[in-house]
Design an enzyme around this catalytic site. Structure first.
Site, PDB file in Angstrom:
ATOM      1  N   HIS A  32      -8.167  -8.341  -0.586  1.00 31.18           N
ATOM      2  CA  HIS A  32      -7.724  -8.809   0.732  1.00 31.18           C
ATOM      3  C   HIS A  32      -8.810  -9.745   1.252  1.00 31.18           C
ATOM      4  O   HIS A  32      -9.998  -9.381   1.263  1.00 31.18           O
ATOM      5  CB  HIS A  32      -7.592  -7.642   1.715  1.00 31.18           C
ATOM      6  CG  HIS A  32      -6.380  -6.786   1.526  1.00 31.18           C
ATOM      7  ND1 HIS A  32      -6.067  -6.181   0.345  1.00 31.18           N
ATOM      8  CD2 HIS A  32      -5.392  -6.434   2.404  1.00 31.18           C
ATOM      9  CE1 HIS A  32      -4.942  -5.491   0.490  1.00 31.18           C
ATOM     10  NE2 HIS A  32      -4.509  -5.625   1.728  1.00 31.18           N
ATOM     11  N   HIS A  86       0.874  -1.187   0.000  1.00 30.81           N
ATOM     12  CA  HIS A  86       0.000   0.000   0.000  1.00 30.81           C
ATOM     13  C   HIS A  86       0.902   1.225   0.000  1.00 30.81           C
ATOM     14  O   HIS A  86       1.696   1.401   0.937  1.00 30.81           O
ATOM     15  CB  HIS A  86      -0.878   0.009   1.247  1.00 30.81           C
ATOM     16  CG  HIS A  86      -1.732  -1.216   1.379  1.00 30.81           C
ATOM     17  ND1 HIS A  86      -3.042  -1.256   0.969  1.00 30.81           N
ATOM     18  CD2 HIS A  86      -1.452  -2.463   1.855  1.00 30.81           C
ATOM     19  CE1 HIS A  86      -3.540  -2.465   1.200  1.00 30.81           C
ATOM     20  NE2 HIS A  86      -2.597  -3.218   1.731  1.00 30.81           N
ATOM     21  N   GLU A  89      -7.494 -12.331   6.134  1.00 25.43           N
ATOM     22  CA  GLU A  89      -6.462 -11.757   7.016  1.00 25.43           C
ATOM     23  C   GLU A  89      -7.000 -11.861   8.446  1.00 25.43           C
ATOM     24  O   GLU A  89      -6.442 -12.583   9.276  1.00 25.43           O
ATOM     25  CB  GLU A  89      -6.170 -10.293   6.636  1.00 25.43           C
ATOM     26  CG  GLU A  89      -5.083  -9.632   7.485  1.00 25.43           C
ATOM     27  CD  GLU A  89      -4.890  -8.138   7.153  1.00 25.43           C
ATOM     28  OE1 GLU A  89      -5.786  -7.524   6.548  1.00 25.43           O
ATOM     29  OE2 GLU A  89      -3.829  -7.594   7.535  1.00 25.43           O
TER      30      GLU A  89
END
Ligand code: HPA
Ligand code: ZN
Length: 341
Positions: free
Chosen positions: A200, A22, A203
């Site tokens: 994502h 990121h 996680e």
């Protein structure tokens, strides 16, 4: 032939590809204070030291609160250029030859910064790094999953004029309670417009979110994916699909996805046949860029040079570069392996 090369030197020298990064997570405190000063904006912290002392997280949300706070000082095209350029200089020193970079437009557009300002600054630094350092790159635009789908649709519309600069779309921010299914329609639209998709998943969220990312968002990579291991059938499918997982060891440790790197499932994942890659996620916040991530996990799990070689090859295969560029990268890594066994 150098038979005695240490694993650390081997890691530092091998040509690498970064796939989970990121750009807002590369904001080093020193640069943050410098930009805050020139933009005349205040930061909650009085010094670099005080800010760094706050980098202690119990979970993803703890981290996100500070990450968004830091991003607030970014206002101008020059700011986004400086941020990106600093990251590129860093990875150049670590033998990273290609990177695929996430950016979070909503973090900035919701504060009144123009989409064009953000992407132009980032893009300018990427073009320059290709010319001056030979580093190639792709940009991936992430939707913030804790915002609503209308905002994601608006962001996609804003991206269309810059389509040639953006390879794909992704999904990040607070995972639990914001499943991939919430974003199915906007991902359908993004794919129809020609964007590759990633997300994502797994996680902090459950294996079910990884399943949704595959089935509903039709992703080409899973970012993190740790929780996949809770579902044997899912793991079988990920292996069969050769679906890459972008693993971020220091991030997993700092955000307590794993209590101790020695218990990190990366080697178990490799042994199960999963296409794992190593990445830095938010290096300014988690204590290390690519080499630090590779070295930390190699030490914790006693990885061999062959393991490192396999992981770097996985990253090349998982990247969104052309087949001919993949071949060139594979040759660089094979050549390195040949001379440093
Ligand atoms: N997870 C979710 N959102 C994020 C992350 C992450 O690791 N880093 C930056 N935004
Ligand atoms: Zn991430």
């Amino acid at each position: 032939m150098n038979n005695n090369i240490l694993i650390e030197d081997f890691i530092n020298g091998i040509p690498k590809v970064e796939l989970h990064l990121h750009i807002e997570g590369t904001f080093e405190p020193e640069l943050m204070f410098q930009i805050a000063k020139r933009n005349n904006v205040s930061i909650k912290f009085n010094s670099v030291r005080e800010l760094k002392d706050a980098y202690s997280f119990n979970n993803l949300q703890d981290f996100l609160n500070i990450y968004y706070e830091g991003a607030n000082v970014l206002l101008t095209q020059q700011d986004f250029y400086d941020l990106t350029n600093a990251y590129l200089e860093k990875i150049h020193s670590q033998n990273v030859h290609h990177c695929e970079i996430f950016f979070d437009p909503q973090t900035h557009t919701k504060r009144g910064v123009n989409f064009e300002t953000i992407i132009s600054g980032i893009h300018e630094a990427l073009v320059q790094a290709k010319e001056e350092k030979g580093i190639s790159s792709n940009l991936i635009m992430c939707f913030l999953r804790d915002m609503d789908i209308e905002s994601a649709f608006n962001t996609l519309e804003e991206a269309i004029p810059f389509k040639n600069w953006i390879k794909g779309v992704g999904l990040d921010s607070a995972e639990v309670g914001n499943p991939p299914s919430k974003f199915k329609d906007v991902f359908d639209r993004a794919r129809a417009a020609g964007f590759i998709t990633v997300a994502h998943a797994g996680e902090e969220g459950p294996a079910e979110y990884v399943r949704q990312a595959l089935d509903l968002l039709k992703v080409s990579r899973i970012d993190h994916g740790n929780k996949s291991l809770d579902d044997d059938k899912l793991v079988d499918d990920l292996v069969r699909l050769k679906m890459p997982l972008t693993i971020c060891p220091l991030s997993n440790h700092k955000l307590r996805v794993v209590a101790d790197l020695k218990n990190h499932p990366l080697k178990k994942m490799m042994d199960r046949g999963l296409a794992v890659t190593i990445n830095s996620d938010d290096p300014a916040y988690f204590g290390g860029y690519m080499n630090e991530n590779y070295n930390a996990i190699a030490n914790a799990l006693d990885l061999s040079k062959e393991d490192i070689y396999t992981i770097t090859k996985n990253s090349i295969n998982a990247s969104f570069i052309s087949d001919s560029d993949k071949l060139i990268m594979h040759q660089k890594v094979d050549n390195y392996m040949e001379h440093n066994k």
